[in-house]
Design an enzyme around this catalytic site. Structure first.
Site, PDB file in Angstrom:
ATOM      1  N   LYS A  47       0.839  -1.197   0.000  1.00  0.00           N
ATOM      2  CA  LYS A  47       0.000   0.000   0.000  1.00  0.00           C
ATOM      3  C   LYS A  47       0.872   1.245   0.000  1.00  0.00           C
ATOM      4  CE  LYS A  47      -3.721  -0.503   2.603  1.00  0.00           C
ATOM      5  NZ  LYS A  47      -4.267  -0.687   3.967  1.00  0.00           N
ATOM      6  N   ARG A 117      -3.314   3.325   8.515  1.00  0.00           N
ATOM      7  CA  ARG A 117      -3.598   2.154   7.679  1.00  0.00           C
ATOM      8  C   ARG A 117      -2.416   1.187   7.715  1.00  0.00           C
ATOM      9  NH1 ARG A 117      -4.695   4.620   1.866  1.00  0.00           N
ATOM     10  NH2 ARG A 117      -5.906   2.703   1.651  1.00  0.00           N
ATOM     11  N   GLY A 126      -8.418  -7.519   4.489  1.00  0.00           N
ATOM     12  CA  GLY A 126      -9.216  -7.532   5.706  1.00  0.00           C
ATOM     13  C   GLY A 126      -8.475  -7.996   6.945  1.00  0.00           C
ATOM     14  N   MET A 128      -6.015  -6.445   8.694  1.00  0.00           N
ATOM     15  CA  MET A 128      -5.763  -5.433   9.718  1.00  0.00           C
ATOM     16  C   MET A 128      -6.623  -4.214   9.454  1.00  0.00           C
ATOM     17  SD  MET A 128      -1.734  -6.037  10.206  1.00  0.00           S
ATOM     18  CE  MET A 128      -1.518  -7.074   8.785  1.00  0.00           C
ATOM     19  N   ARG A 361      -3.447  -1.730  -6.293  1.00  0.00           N
ATOM     20  CA  ARG A 361      -2.592  -2.925  -6.224  1.00  0.00           C
ATOM     21  C   ARG A 361      -2.992  -3.822  -7.372  1.00  0.00           C
ATOM     22  NH1 ARG A 361      -5.538  -5.054  -0.759  1.00  0.00           N
ATOM     23  NH2 ARG A 361      -7.620  -4.782  -1.563  1.00  0.00           N
ATOM     24  N   HIS A 479     -15.381  -9.812   1.750  1.00  0.00           N
ATOM     25  CA  HIS A 479     -14.319 -10.706   2.201  1.00  0.00           C
ATOM     26  C   HIS A 479     -14.467 -12.094   1.573  1.00  0.00           C
ATOM     27  CE1 HIS A 479     -12.450 -13.571   5.077  1.00  0.00           C
ATOM     28  NE2 HIS A 479     -11.475 -12.679   5.054  1.00  0.00           N
ATOM     29  N   SER A 789      13.342 -42.629 -12.462  1.00  0.00           N
ATOM     30  CA  SER A 789      12.164 -41.820 -12.202  1.00  0.00           C
ATOM     31  C   SER A 789      12.109 -41.592 -10.698  1.00  0.00           C
ATOM     32  CB  SER A 789      10.911 -42.538 -12.682  1.00  0.00           C
ATOM     33  OG  SER A 789       9.772 -41.816 -12.282  1.00  0.00           O
ATOM     34  N   CYS A 856       7.966 -38.716 -10.704  1.00  0.00           N
ATOM     35  CA  CYS A 856       6.586 -39.196 -10.769  1.00  0.00           C
ATOM     36  C   CYS A 856       5.881 -39.067  -9.431  1.00  0.00           C
ATOM     37  CB  CYS A 856       6.532 -40.621 -11.280  1.00  0.00           C
ATOM     38  SG  CYS A 856       7.361 -41.785 -10.196  1.00  0.00           S
ATOM     39  N   TYR A 876      11.643 -34.809 -17.681  1.00  0.00           N
ATOM     40  CA  TYR A 876      10.191 -34.616 -17.645  1.00  0.00           C
ATOM     41  C   TYR A 876       9.686 -34.627 -16.215  1.00  0.00           C
ATOM     42  CZ  TYR A 876       9.763 -39.635 -16.684  1.00  0.00           C
ATOM     43  OH  TYR A 876       9.852 -40.869 -16.110  1.00  0.00           O
TER      44      TYR A 876
HETATM   45  P1  ADP Z   1      -7.642  -2.285   3.723  1.00  0.00           P
HETATM   46  O1  ADP Z   1      -6.204  -2.609   3.677  1.00  0.00           O
HETATM   47  O2  ADP Z   1      -8.428  -3.165   4.610  1.00  0.00           O
HETATM   48  O3  ADP Z   1      -8.227  -2.115   2.367  1.00  0.00           O
HETATM   49  P2  ADP Z   1      -7.342   0.557   3.869  1.00  0.00           P
HETATM   50  O4  ADP Z   1      -6.197   1.054   4.647  1.00  0.00           O
HETATM   51  O5  ADP Z   1      -7.190   0.500   2.414  1.00  0.00           O
HETATM   52  O6  ADP Z   1      -7.760  -0.861   4.446  1.00  0.00           O
HETATM   53  O7  ADP Z   1      -8.559   1.430   4.262  1.00  0.00           O
HETATM   54  C1  ADP Z   1      -9.852   1.081   3.946  1.00  0.00           C
HETATM   55  C2  ADP Z   1     -10.588   2.241   3.387  1.00  0.00           C
HETATM   56  O8  ADP Z   1     -10.554   3.317   4.249  1.00  0.00           O
HETATM   57  C3  ADP Z   1     -10.023   2.787   2.097  1.00  0.00           C
HETATM   58  O9  ADP Z   1     -10.442   2.058   0.999  1.00  0.00           O
HETATM   59  C4  ADP Z   1     -10.626   4.149   2.079  1.00  0.00           C
HETATM   60  O10 ADP Z   1     -11.952   4.097   1.598  1.00  0.00           O
HETATM   61  C5  ADP Z   1     -10.640   4.506   3.527  1.00  0.00           C
HETATM   62  N1  ADP Z   1      -9.519   5.378   3.827  1.00  0.00           N
HETATM   63  C6  ADP Z   1      -8.294   5.057   4.246  1.00  0.00           C
HETATM   64  N2  ADP Z   1      -7.528   6.148   4.392  1.00  0.00           N
HETATM   65  C7  ADP Z   1      -8.289   7.183   4.026  1.00  0.00           C
HETATM   66  C8  ADP Z   1      -8.071   8.575   3.916  1.00  0.00           C
HETATM   67  N3  ADP Z   1      -6.899   9.110   4.225  1.00  0.00           N
HETATM   68  N4  ADP Z   1      -9.081   9.349   3.517  1.00  0.00           N
HETATM   69  C9  ADP Z   1     -10.261   8.796   3.194  1.00  0.00           C
HETATM   70  N5  ADP Z   1     -10.546   7.513   3.264  1.00  0.00           N
HETATM   71  C10 ADP Z   1      -9.558   6.698   3.672  1.00  0.00           C
HETATM   72 MG    MG Z   2      -7.671  -0.944   1.079  1.00  0.00          MG
END
Ligand code: ADP
Ligand code: MG
Ligand code: MG
Length: 901
Positions: A47, A117, A126, A128, A361, A479, A789, A856, A876
């Site tokens: 990220k 984040r 999902g 963290m 990503r 998820h 083999s 094998c 092979y």
């Molecule tokens: P995950 O790794 O679970 O996707 P993120 O860190 O991407 O978590 O955060 C999830 C969501 O939170 C992002 O998709 C975005 O919508 C929102 N978010 C995160 N940081 C910001 C920010 N600085 N301003 C606005 N929304 C944010």
């Molecule tokens: Mg995200």
């Protein structure tokens, strides 16, 4: 990692002194400057690296900074203390941010707010949680309301941060906050969160603070810097929480030092109906279609869009809402694909009509999508052929080979409801209502469908084992959907007509009720949920699939064979591109129908002659089996392994069956019983089996070889080009092979003479290398072998001293404690077992220059093991029919990667 450190080490800080890369704990991204780059994923997390990268290429990213993964590593090395000086650096970077944005963190009037984040080098969806709107307190919330003239928004932001901080940092259960929210909603007769009026949100913040204090024992911290420090620490802690550890285990993610932390200035999707938030893929991740694909939610923030709070709209409908933003997104799709040369999975937010990018990503995709996207990107000249071949995860091809429902059977099926086609495939099973139940019942031998409102990371185990996953809320990016697609597990998500009663273990759909005893079928390609178990059928392969296979064949150097014991398997494998049979086991040929009687007669026989008589009855069966296989594989080599298992496997072990057997063979039950106990071995896998059987009972070998040669001659007489190869199993000493090879050759000659066959018949005689001693003395063994083999199942078993059948009693501990990184029966243990393979190839070829070597064992279908096989120069790999396409692609990838290095 090393390259990251080195490159960072060249940069110098403002004092002009050169800092080692690992000393720099924070990387800034914004208009002021951008320290990081896309290649620094190991250091900045995926990220963080891409936030820096997107900033650099001019995309609208809210500025912020990334605390390195090495800081997280230091945190753990310090025994759970933040690295010295980290918070000073944080304050410095916050100051830069304040200057860039003209707002102050902790300001009472117009505060700068940030998100915290997490983000490791490998994506862990999902795993963290993110905290938004950090920096608010009782005073500044009023300031924010005044500065924006939007009271509703300010208190909506405040209630969110109390909730998220409470949940993520101090562990107050989200449910408690939900309860308080529901109360307010009831009070104001609001159905949706957005229906709650200003005053309600003000009250909600008070209620949330009470919930927080009641459950945590301390009030919500009012000092923004304290909030920040605690949040950073919480992210570090989350790295080692059980669900994260488990996810890494399931996904085989190793070698990472920790997670990075991204502190980013907030943009607000919750400022009203001109704001919103969304997630999208630059192409359809399910089918691969080149069409922008995603969902957005108006007046919402963060995870609202994936959490199923309200139902999001497809991005197709965005032009009706904001045409400018939609075309901007389409432009960004192009920019990102041009830049990353791959499909991107993006997260964005619109604040009062202005678009901001929050994440990108490489998009996870199904196997089918991977194939289509790779082929189309080659056509679009975005990538070249080699990239296309290298990019498709070989194992994901399994999904294209997945069965689908038989259309005729499906036509008759009762469709209960239709959800979202979240992950393709066809699955049926009895309903399991929790992940734990899915695990238990699957382990007990049942086929289950995991039915949940929505899954969460704690459900990983059950999701992994279930035949399919069915959820009642959540979208295509929920998820359940994301995880299932990653694994190629069939999933129908968001089937909203289903009401799940987890406690009572039942679901109701349109007035019908189903319990754990009932079976449903789900179609992950259409979203249909159907009653009962519907017949499935084999897949049809697309043109793109054929293209990818052709490309793979162009670049691979190893041959691909298959392990097949029946003409049907052989034919299927041939369709999938197998170039021969690498392992044809003969034991099953002794089990079917009447054959087992003759086999048992042979085992009970007391004299050689009696044994020969019994074997004579088996011979025609074997011969016709071989003829069938030779026919299916005409023109291609078929390696036949002579009888391998210990004889006791052919005898019944319970009294009743022993009695039946005695009656059938006209002997006393006592005699059967006696023979069974005679054959009993304490350690049968290390016992009287493999070539040892042929040493004791050469007539078994003679019969089998006779059947092979007669079958070959019969085929040849019918102009079918049979190409048998005879393989002698479980050789440990060269002398064993010498003797048995001699007997084999004599038998071949005898049959040729008896049959008066004058054509060409060249039958190589080789051996399996599956006992460490054979590998160690491979130069000797090779004197008597036309080919090797590698039977890596037994070789792994004997090298580790692990019993493959019992390994599950301790392997989970080994994997958890990282004593082993992988199950050595799934992926070849390169440093141990691999050394034996490598050595045997080298030594074997010292004796015989061009000795043909293959594998094998089950490893022959595992991409990582295939890469190893390529490296040590095997000719092979042989694998199960369904893995042949995977092996073709993996072999091409191995060849290409090796060429590069
Ligand atoms: P995950 O790794 O679970 O996707 P993120 O860190 O991407 O978590 O955060 C999830 C969501 O939170 C992002 O998709 C975005 O919508 C929102 N978010 C995160 N940081 C910001 C920010 N600085 N301003 C606005 N929304 C944010
Ligand atoms: Mg995200
Ligand atoms: Mg073996």
């Amino acid at each position: 990692m090393a390259t990251v450190t080195k490159r960072a080490g060249k940069s110098s800080d403002t004092n002009g002194t050169t800092k080692k890369g690992s000393d720099k704990l924070i990387y800034y991204f914004g208009q002021t400057r951008t320290d990081g780059r896309a290649s620094q994923k190991m250091l900045l997390g995926g990220k963080g690296a891409n936030l820096a990268d997107m900033t650099s290429i001019g995309l609208p990213v809210p500025p912020g900074f990334t605390i390195t993964t090495t800081s997280c590593e230091l945190y753990y090395k310090n025994g759970g203390k933040l690295p010295a000086g980290l918070m000073d650096e944080v304050r410095k970077n916050v100051a830069t941010l304040e200057k860039e944005l003209g707002k102050k963190f902790g300001d009472n009037k117009n505060p700068l707010l940030v998100s915290v984040r997490s983000g490791a080098a490998a994506s862990m969806p999902g795993m963290m949680n993110t905290i938004l709107n950090l920096g608010l307190n009782d005073v500044s919330v009023a300031g924010l309301a005044a500065a924006t003239g939007n009271v509703r928004f300010a208190y909506d932001s405040y209630r969110r941060v109390i909730n998220m901080f409470g949940d993520v940092v101090v562990g107050v259960d989200h449910e408690h906050f939900e309860e308080a929210f529901d109360k307010i909603k009831r009070k104001y007769k609001a159905k949706l969160d957005t229906d709650v009026p200003e005053q309600g949100l003000v009250e909600l913040c008070d209620a949330y603070k009470k919930v927080y204090e009641h459950h945590y024992g301390k009030p919500f911290p009012q000092d923004p810097l304290e909030q920040l420090e605690l949040s950073i620490e919480a992210v570090f802690k989350s790295w080692m929480q059980p669900r994260a550890v488990k996810y890494r285990q399931v996904e085989n993610i190793t070698g990472l030092v920790g997670t990075a932390v991204n502190i980013q200035s907030m943009v607000y999707g919750n400022m009203g109906d001109d704001s919103g938030t969304g997630v999208a893929f630059t192409r359809n991740p399910s089918t691969g279609e080149n069409k922008f694909y995603g969902e957005f939610l108006v007046n919402a923030q963060g995870e609202d869009v994936v959490a199923g709070i309200r139902t999001p709209l497809p991005v197709d409908q965005m032009p009706k809402w904001n045409k400018k933003v939609h075309s901007q997104l389409l432009e960004i799709k192009k920019t990102l694909e041009q830049h990353y040369r791959d499909v991107q999975d993006i997260e964005f937010t619109i604040e009062k009509g202005t678009l901001y990018m929050l994440q990108t990503r490489n998009g996870k995709r199904t196997g089918a999508a991977a194939v289509r996207i790779a082929c189309e990107m080659v056509k679009e000249k975005l990538i070249d052929e080699v990239t296309a071949v290298k990019r498709i995860p070989a194992s994901d091809l399994t999904q294209l080979l997945l069965p689908s429902f038989d259309p005729a059977a499906k036509k008759k099926a009762e469709v209960l409801t239709i959800g979202l086609p979240a992950s393709p495939g066809a699955a049926f099973g009895k309903l399991a209502f929790t992940a734990a139940e899915a695990v238990d019942r699957t382990n007990a031998g049942e086929t289950v469908l995991l039915v949940r409102k929505e899954t969460n990371p704690e459900d990983i185990d059950g999701m992994h084992l279930a035949a399919g996953i069915l959820t009642s809320t959540g979208g295509m990016t929920s998820h359940a959907a994301v995880v299932a697609r990653g694994w190629g597990r069939c999933c129908v998500a968001g089937a909203g007509e289903i009401t799940i009663d987890e406690k009572a273990k039942k679901i109701t759909v349109n007035g019908k009720t189903f319990t754990g005893k009932d079976t449903l079928s789900i179609d992950g390609s259409t979203g249909e949920v159907m009653v009962g178990n519907i017949a499935t059928q084999e897949p049809k392969l697309s043109g793109d699939f054929t293209t990818v296979m052709k490309l793979a064949d162009k670049y691979r150097t190893m041959k691909i064979r298959t392990n097949a014991d029946t003409p049907e398997d052989a034919a299927r494998a041939r369709e999938f591109g197998a170039e021969g049979i690498g392992l044809c086991r003969t034991e099953h040929m002794f089990f079917e129908g009447d054959r087992i009687q003759a086999m048992r007669e042979m085992i009970l026989a007391e004299t050689k002659d009696a044994r020969k008589d019994a074997l004579k009855k088996l011979l025609p069966f074997q011969r016709s089996d071989f003829e069938g296989i030779f026919k299916a594989m005409k023109g291609l080599p078929v390696t036949i392994r002579l009888l391998d298992p210990p004889l006791h496997e052919f005898l019944p072990h319970d009294e009743k069956s022993q009695k039946e057997m005695a009656t059938r063979l006209g002997v006393s039950p006592a005699k059967v019983k006696q023979r069974v106990s005679q054959l009993h071995e304490a350690n049968p896998m290390l016992g009287h089996r493999g070539c040892r059987l042929a040493v004791t009972y050469p007539e078994i070998l003679e019969m089998q070889v006779t059947a092979i040669v007669e079958a070959a001659i019969n085929c040849k007489n019918k102009k079918i080009d049979a190409m048998p190869e005879i393989m002698i199993p479980l050789v440990g000493a060269a002398k064993e092979l010498e003797v048995l090879r001699e007997l084999t050759l004599q038998t071949i000659e005898k049959v040729i003479k008896d049959k008066k066959y004058s054509g060409k018949l060249d039958i190589p005689v080789g051996t399996m290398i599956e006992i460490p001693r054979a590998a160690l003395t491979a130069d000797e063994v090779a004197k008597h072998a036309d080919f090797f083999s590698f039977g890596t199942n037994d070789l792994t078993q004997m090298t580790f001293g692990f019993s493959r059948d019992d390994i599950n009693t301790f392997l989970p501990d080994y994997l958890r404690q990282e004593l082993l990184l992988r199950d050595p029966f799934q992926t070849l243990d390169v440093s141990g077992v691999g050394q034996l393979v490598d050595m045997a190839v080298v030594k074997g070829r010292q004796t015989r220059d061009k000795l043909k070597c293959g594998i094998c064992g089950e490893h022959g279908g595992d991409p990582l093991s295939i890469a190893f096989c390529n490296k040590v120069g095997l000719d092979y790999v042989s694998c199960s029919p369904f893995r042949v396409p995977i092996a073709r692609l993996a072999a091409a990838q191995a060849a290409l990667n090796q060429k590069k290095s």
